[in-house]
Design an enzyme around this catalytic site. Structure first.
Site, PDB file in Angstrom:
ATOM      1  N   SER A  22       0.818  -1.213   0.000  1.00  0.00           N
ATOM      2  CA  SER A  22       0.000   0.000   0.000  1.00  0.00           C
ATOM      3  C   SER A  22       0.854   1.266   0.000  1.00  0.00           C
ATOM      4  O   SER A  22       0.315   2.359   0.094  1.00  0.00           O
ATOM      5  CB  SER A  22      -0.947   0.004   1.200  1.00  0.00           C
ATOM      6  OG  SER A  22      -0.227  -0.161   2.401  1.00  0.00           O
ATOM      7  N   CYS A  42      -3.112   0.933   6.668  1.00  0.00           N
ATOM      8  CA  CYS A  42      -2.327  -0.299   6.627  1.00  0.00           C
ATOM      9  C   CYS A  42      -3.241  -1.478   6.299  1.00  0.00           C
ATOM     10  O   CYS A  42      -4.310  -1.625   6.886  1.00  0.00           O
ATOM     11  CB  CYS A  42      -1.657  -0.507   7.992  1.00  0.00           C
ATOM     12  SG  CYS A  42      -0.640  -1.988   8.073  1.00  0.00           S
ATOM     13  N   TRP A  43      -2.829  -2.297   5.358  1.00  0.00           N
ATOM     14  CA  TRP A  43      -3.613  -3.471   4.948  1.00  0.00           C
ATOM     15  C   TRP A  43      -3.452  -4.622   5.938  1.00  0.00           C
ATOM     16  O   TRP A  43      -4.099  -5.625   5.819  1.00  0.00           O
ATOM     17  CB  TRP A  43      -3.178  -3.960   3.583  1.00  0.00           C
ATOM     18  CG  TRP A  43      -3.410  -3.045   2.461  1.00  0.00           C
ATOM     19  CD1 TRP A  43      -3.929  -1.776   2.507  1.00  0.00           C
ATOM     20  CD2 TRP A  43      -3.133  -3.297   1.094  1.00  0.00           C
ATOM     21  NE1 TRP A  43      -3.974  -1.242   1.256  1.00  0.00           N
ATOM     22  CE2 TRP A  43      -3.491  -2.154   0.374  1.00  0.00           C
ATOM     23  CE3 TRP A  43      -2.604  -4.386   0.419  1.00  0.00           C
ATOM     24  CZ2 TRP A  43      -3.347  -2.074  -1.005  1.00  0.00           C
ATOM     25  CZ3 TRP A  43      -2.460  -4.297  -0.945  1.00  0.00           C
ATOM     26  CH2 TRP A  43      -2.833  -3.154  -1.649  1.00  0.00           C
ATOM     27  N   GLU A  44      -2.526  -4.461   6.838  1.00  0.00           N
ATOM     28  CA  GLU A  44      -2.259  -5.494   7.833  1.00  0.00           C
ATOM     29  C   GLU A  44      -1.806  -6.803   7.194  1.00  0.00           C
ATOM     30  O   GLU A  44      -2.172  -7.884   7.631  1.00  0.00           O
ATOM     31  CB  GLU A  44      -3.471  -5.701   8.732  1.00  0.00           C
ATOM     32  CG  GLU A  44      -3.867  -4.412   9.431  1.00  0.00           C
ATOM     33  CD  GLU A  44      -5.190  -4.488  10.135  1.00  0.00           C
ATOM     34  OE1 GLU A  44      -5.735  -5.584  10.249  1.00  0.00           O
ATOM     35  OE2 GLU A  44      -5.655  -3.442  10.590  1.00  0.00           O
ATOM     36  N   CYS A  45      -1.030  -6.690   6.166  1.00  0.00           N
ATOM     37  CA  CYS A  45      -0.492  -7.879   5.507  1.00  0.00           C
ATOM     38  C   CYS A  45       0.764  -8.361   6.231  1.00  0.00           C
ATOM     39  O   CYS A  45       1.191  -9.485   6.034  1.00  0.00           O
ATOM     40  CB  CYS A  45      -0.166  -7.586   4.049  1.00  0.00           C
ATOM     41  SG  CYS A  45       1.198  -6.426   3.817  1.00  0.00           S
TER      42      CYS A  45
END
Length: 159
Positions: A22, A42-45
């Protein structure tokens, strides 16, 4: 659970910046340390957490279920091929998880998208794409390519 960076551990190597899908991990020009410019986006990947060789990035829990005092640490061990997650709760309890690394080594996988066949007309007419033509620009009856648009590939982009 967005990420944050321990400035004392970060050396500004930029792995987190390179891998962030991102594009929210940046290097501060003054301190030469990484930081998350937009934690809410944040995509929290956890790609940055796993990629950081200095364990400088941690995960911050949301206040509604993970109040202050907890932590999540990640330890990626390339030699053993494992990734370990250590969760420390506010009351002192700890949980540890260990799993094998399933990703390919850094920089070893470059997709050869030029070898992928172009979609034929039946694929383009598929009902699965009923909502896509305006987004992939097939609404004029054909695929638009970089060459047709007068564009060139950027250096470092592999197709």
């Amino acid at each position: 659970m967005p990420t944050f960076v321990y400035m004392t551990r970060c050396d500004g190597c930029g792995y987190c910046v390179d891998i962030c899908p991102s594009d929210i991990m940046h290097i501060d020009e003054t301190t030469r340390r990484a930081y998350n410019i937009e934690p809410n986006m944040c995509w929290e990947c956890y790609s940055c957490v796993k990629a950081c060789p200095h364990h400088a990035i941690d995960v911050r829990g949301y206040a509604d279920f993970a109040p202050l005092g907890h932590s999540v640490r990640v330890d990626r061990d390339e030699e053993r091929g494992t990734i370990a997650w250590k969760i420390k709760f506010r009351d002192g309890r700890e949980k540890n998880f260990l799993s094998p690394i399933t990703t390919k080594p850094w920089g070893k996988h470059i997709p050869q998208l030029a070898d992928v066949p172009a979609p034929d007309q039946s694929m383009r007419d598929s009902q699965l794409l009923f909502n896509e033509p305006k987004y992939i620009r097939m609404d004029e009856g054909d695929l638009h390519t970089l060459e047709a648009a007068g564009l060139k590939l950027k250096e470092g982009v592999y197709y």
